[in-house]
Enzyme design. Structure first.
Site, PDB file in Angstrom:
ATOM      1  N   GLY A   2       0.803  -1.216   0.000  1.00  0.00           N
ATOM      2  CA  GLY A   2       0.000   0.000   0.000  1.00  0.00           C
ATOM      3  C   GLY A   2       0.832   1.261   0.000  1.00  0.00           C
ATOM      4  O   GLY A   2       0.553   2.206  -0.746  1.00  0.00           O
ATOM      5  N   LYS A   3       1.851   1.302   0.823  1.00  0.00           N
ATOM      6  CA  LYS A   3       2.689   2.505   0.891  1.00  0.00           C
ATOM      7  C   LYS A   3       3.477   2.688  -0.399  1.00  0.00           C
ATOM      8  O   LYS A   3       3.608   3.793  -0.914  1.00  0.00           O
ATOM      9  CB  LYS A   3       3.618   2.435   2.102  1.00  0.00           C
ATOM     10  CG  LYS A   3       2.883   2.515   3.432  1.00  0.00           C
ATOM     11  CD  LYS A   3       3.846   2.370   4.583  1.00  0.00           C
ATOM     12  CE  LYS A   3       3.123   2.258   5.899  1.00  0.00           C
ATOM     13  NZ  LYS A   3       2.757   0.887   6.236  1.00  0.00           N
ATOM     14  N   CYS A 123       4.087   0.866  13.493  1.00  0.00           N
ATOM     15  CA  CYS A 123       2.684   0.753  13.926  1.00  0.00           C
ATOM     16  C   CYS A 123       2.688   0.420  15.421  1.00  0.00           C
ATOM     17  O   CYS A 123       1.934  -0.406  15.898  1.00  0.00           O
ATOM     18  CB  CYS A 123       1.906  -0.249  13.097  1.00  0.00           C
ATOM     19  SG  CYS A 123       2.589  -1.914  13.063  1.00  0.00           S
TER      20      CYS A 123
END
Length: 175
Positions: A2-3, A123
């Site tokens: 995604g990044k 995270c």
């Protein structure tokens, strides 16, 4: 993935996506292909299995202008979506992750070009993996300057109903 795909959607750039675990790269490749961003023929995108702490195995010697260091962490910020984390972690995990993060940061700093920027991301919600990690890194590297994010020294999101917990710090290497 995604990044990586988001970065390519925002900017046409040379991108190296690196993960120590080959199986974690499959979704990166799938996302790049699905979004038609897998322009390896133009030399823009490289997806490689490799350990960030061992650049001799994957780095072509050309310094990076920007690095997103999305480092392994306790995942304490995503417990809401992954409740098993609470039972999988051991008391020594945070210190082990912090040591690994420090090693990755120190190594990636060597491949960052003078004047380049590195965004450190976890995270995690633990200071040992976040603010303390960045302070210790800056203490080891006189050529490091922490840049503000949104007027703050760093960005710590705590988990809530709207999002997971994350931490970001932006570092600049002296030119």
């Amino acid at each position: 993935g995604g990044k990586a795909t988001h970065l390519l959607e925002l900017a046409r750039c040379r991108l190296t996506a690196l993960d120590v675990d080959e199986s974690r790269l499959r979704p990166v490749r799938e996302n790049l292909a699905r979004l038609r961003l897998d322009d390896a023929s133009a030399g823009l995108v490289s997806v490689q299995a490799g350990d960030a702490r061992r650049p001799a195995d994957w780095w072509d010697g050309q310094p990076f202008d920007r690095i997103l260091a999305d480092v392994p962490c306790s995942a304490s910020g995503v417990v809401r979506r992954n409740p098993d984390i609470k039972w999988l972690r051991r008391s020594d995990d945070i210190a082990r992750f912090a040591a690994q993060q420090a090693e990755i940061l120190d190594t990636l700093w060597q491949v960052l070009a003078p004047g380049g920027k590195m965004l450190y991301a976890t995270c995690s919600v633990f200071a040992e993996e976040n603010q303390e990690q960045i302070a210790a890194f800056a203490g080891r590297h006189a050529d490091c300057r922490q840049l503000p994010i949104g007027g703050q020294p760093d960005c710590q999101y705590l988990p809530c109903a709207e999002h997971d917990g994350f931490f970001y710090a932006l570092l600049e290497k002296a030119a």
